[in-house]
Scaffold this active site. Structure first.
Site, PDB file in Angstrom:
ATOM      1  N   VAL A 149       0.813  -1.205   0.000  1.00 22.33           N
ATOM      2  CA  VAL A 149       0.000   0.000   0.000  1.00 22.33           C
ATOM      3  C   VAL A 149       0.855   1.267   0.000  1.00 22.33           C
ATOM      4  O   VAL A 149       1.840   1.364   0.742  1.00 22.33           O
ATOM      5  CB  VAL A 149      -0.954   0.020   1.217  1.00 22.33           C
ATOM      6  CG1 VAL A 149      -1.847   1.254   1.185  1.00 22.33           C
ATOM      7  CG2 VAL A 149      -1.807  -1.244   1.244  1.00 22.33           C
ATOM      8  N   ASN A 159       3.164   3.388  12.012  1.00 23.54           N
ATOM      9  CA  ASN A 159       1.807   2.911  11.779  1.00 23.54           C
ATOM     10  C   ASN A 159       1.212   2.406  13.090  1.00 23.54           C
ATOM     11  O   ASN A 159       1.113   1.203  13.336  1.00 23.54           O
ATOM     12  CB  ASN A 159       1.813   1.809  10.719  1.00 23.54           C
ATOM     13  CG  ASN A 159       2.046   2.346   9.331  1.00 23.54           C
ATOM     14  OD1 ASN A 159       1.130   2.850   8.687  1.00 23.54           O
ATOM     15  ND2 ASN A 159       3.280   2.282   8.859  1.00 23.54           N
ATOM     16  N   HIS A 178       5.250   5.358   0.597  1.00 19.81           N
ATOM     17  CA  HIS A 178       4.880   3.991   0.954  1.00 19.81           C
ATOM     18  C   HIS A 178       4.317   3.979   2.370  1.00 19.81           C
ATOM     19  O   HIS A 178       4.835   4.637   3.279  1.00 19.81           O
ATOM     20  CB  HIS A 178       6.083   3.052   0.858  1.00 19.81           C
ATOM     21  CG  HIS A 178       5.675   1.613   0.865  1.00 19.81           C
ATOM     22  ND1 HIS A 178       5.517   0.895   2.024  1.00 19.81           N
ATOM     23  CD2 HIS A 178       5.357   0.766  -0.150  1.00 19.81           C
ATOM     24  CE1 HIS A 178       5.132  -0.339   1.730  1.00 19.81           C
ATOM     25  NE2 HIS A 178       5.025  -0.440   0.417  1.00 19.81           N
ATOM     26  N   HIS A 179       3.230   3.233   2.569  1.00 21.10           N
ATOM     27  CA  HIS A 179       2.509   3.252   3.843  1.00 21.10           C
ATOM     28  C   HIS A 179       3.372   2.756   5.001  1.00 21.10           C
ATOM     29  O   HIS A 179       3.086   3.047   6.169  1.00 21.10           O
ATOM     30  CB  HIS A 179       1.235   2.406   3.736  1.00 21.10           C
ATOM     31  CG  HIS A 179       0.098   2.924   4.565  1.00 21.10           C
ATOM     32  ND1 HIS A 179       0.222   3.262   5.897  1.00 21.10           N
ATOM     33  CD2 HIS A 179      -1.207   3.161   4.250  1.00 21.10           C
ATOM     34  CE1 HIS A 179      -0.939   3.667   6.366  1.00 21.10           C
ATOM     35  NE2 HIS A 179      -1.818   3.633   5.399  1.00 21.10           N
ATOM     36  N   SER A 180       4.431   2.030   4.718  1.00 21.34           N
ATOM     37  CA  SER A 180       5.303   1.563   5.793  1.00 21.34           C
ATOM     38  C   SER A 180       5.993   2.726   6.500  1.00 21.34           C
ATOM     39  O   SER A 180       6.418   2.604   7.654  1.00 21.34           O
ATOM     40  CB  SER A 180       6.349   0.596   5.243  1.00 21.34           C
ATOM     41  OG  SER A 180       7.137   1.213   4.232  1.00 21.34           O
TER      42      SER A 180
END
Length: 497
Positions: A43, A346, A157-159
């Protein structure tokens, strides 16, 4: 000369929790960050920002180097650590801004600039950022659209971080348009007043009942979550994508509505902003699906106003919940004085949020339903459980059993933005439109507030949802119907309108 280059860092402490460390050198990715690297959940967050003036490259580029690159996550690689079975870790590196900040050449006289920007964003969803560099890039489009003089597109990047932490980082770069020296105001939700310690036996009984209710709701939600993971899929509707949809390109569109209209409904119904927007979404999806099912009828049943919906549609959203502690305006401003003070990561859980899909005579029923479900979900530890589950399952079984549920129909997210108009490096912002691509659902609906506006952003797989602009129309119409119902029922003073 490379503006804002970062020298490599050689050593750092080894601590377990990456979120608690200000120096993330050699730290492993958090469990949730690792889940965002899975093949069907690879994601990215993509944020489209409209500006009221043309972007000056000579101002934008060095400021990015002097602010964004000061944060370790934006100047670190994600490198496999062979000592721990290839688990990714953060390693600081030197950053070449030419690999990250793009100023494409654009024809200023093109016929359809709005479509050009929409296609540009869609094309970004077809590509990935190489892991040989920090996983972000910024694209600056000096092109006039219907609601902006220029557009910036940040892909992350969602990380690297979730929506709340990235919004905090973004706000650390901005200032109030009315006061170039002042940080923007963070919108905060009012905390519920704690129950008084006095009150005798009845008060103690209420407290005990509340605690027992939370544990009971959590148990029910955990059982339902496990049932969902193993076999309980959503109803197959025109909005439900198949397995593997996470790897498909996305069409990303957005629609701006009045935040004052949302607050009008919120106050009249003693609800929250999220309750109202979920209610608006339930009404819009009901209209959209009713139209889709009506087109498939050959007996004329698809006429406008007829109910064409199948009974008992099971349609749920994976709704993300910020697990960070509550911050007041003063402490939030203190933490965003510098980009390096903002803690990314996150720290999110998620809940399975059931949506009511039906045509209602009273449009306010959509908000009532959303409010009741939202209240029920708040009296549960489901979000914390899913976060802890991800950590535990990753340690024991790897990412396969800790991946995001594919059984739900959509992702839904709500992030509060600045309370007043802001400037970014001296450029006044017209709108903010964040969303994601790479998620294992064909539809994501994201809502974000900005000043007196509410932006609704859709990220769709066009093979499943070929008409996202129509769905935007349905969302706008749904809010209008709900607001009109509030006024007509006398829940607010009609003379205001």
């Amino acid at each position: 000369m490379r503006t804002g280059a970062i020298k490599p860092i050689q050593t750092a402490k080894n601590v377990e929790n990456v979120l608690s460390s200000t120096d993330e050198e050699q730290q492993p990715l958090s469990p949730m960050a690792r889940m965002f690297h899975e093949p069907d959940s690879n994601v990215y967050i993509i944020i489209t920002i409209g500006f009221q003036t043309k972007i000056n490259p000579e101002v934008m580029r060095p400021n990015v180097g002097n602010t964004l690159l000061k944060h370790p996550r934006f100047s670190s690689l994600q490198v496999p650590d062979e000592k721990y079975g290839g688990q990714l870790k953060w390693v600081r590196t030197e950053v070449d801004l030419d690999n990250h900040v793009k100023f494409p050449t654009i024809d200023p006289n093109m016929d359809f600039p709005d479509m050009y920007v929409e296609d540009y964003v869609s094309n970004l969803s077809k590509t990935k950022i190489s892991m040989s560099i920090p996983m972000w890039d910024l694209h600056v489009l000096n092109i006039k659209t219907s609601n902006a003089e220029s557009v910036g597109i940040l892909r992350v990047h969602h990380s690297i971080g979730d929506g709340t932490s990235l919004m905090s980082l973004f706000m650390s770069f901005t200032r109030k348009a009315s006061d170039p020296e002042a940080l923007p105001t963070f919108p905060i939700s009012k905390k519920q007043k704690p129950c008084s310690s006095s009150g005798g036996l009845l008060q103690h009984f209420i407290k005990l009942f509340s605690v027992l209710l939370i544990y009971w709701n959590t148990l029910v939600d955990i059982v339902m979550f496990l049932i969902t993971i193993f076999f309980l899929d959503d109803t197959k509707t025109p909005l439900k994508g198949p397995l593997g949809v996470g790897s498909t390109p996305r069409r990303i569109v957005h629609r701006t509505v009045s935040l004052e209209d949302v607050k009008l409904v919120k106050n009249a119904m003693n609800a929250t902003i999220n309750d109202v927007m979920v209610g608006v979404t339930q009404g819009a999806l009901s209209r959209y699906l009713n139209r889709k099912y009506g087109k498939n009828k050959k007996d004329g049943g698809g006429a406008e106003g007829n109910s064409n919906l199948p009974k008992n549609i099971r349609l749920r959203a994976t709704s993300f919940v910020n697990l960070r502690p509550h911050l007041g305006n003063e402490s939030a401003a203190e933490k965003t004085k510098s980009s390096s003070n903002v803690r990314l990561g996150n720290l999110i859980g998620y809940v399975l949020f059931p949506f009511t899909i039906a045509l209602r005579e009273d449009a306010l029923d959509y908000v009532r339903s959303a409010k009741a479900t939202g209240k029920r979900k708040k009296a549960s530890l489901e979000a914390i459980y899913t976060y802890l589950m991800a950590k535990t399952f990753l340690k024991l079984f790897g990412t396969k059993l800790a991946s995001f549920p594919t059984q739900t129909t959509l992702w839904f997210s709500n992030v509060a933005g600045p309370s007043e108009e802001i400037t970014l490096y001296g450029h006044q912002v017209a709108y903010i439109a964040p969303t994601c691509f790479g998620q294992p659902n064909a539809l994501m609906i994201h809502v974000v507030s900005y000043a007196n506006k509410m932006n609704i952003i859709l990220s769709v797989d066009e093979g499943i949802v070929p008409d996202p602009h129509q769905l935007c129309d349905d969302l706008e119409e749904s809010l209008k119907l709900i607001k009109d119902a509030v006024i007509c029922k006398g829940l607010v003073d009609c003379r205001v309108y």
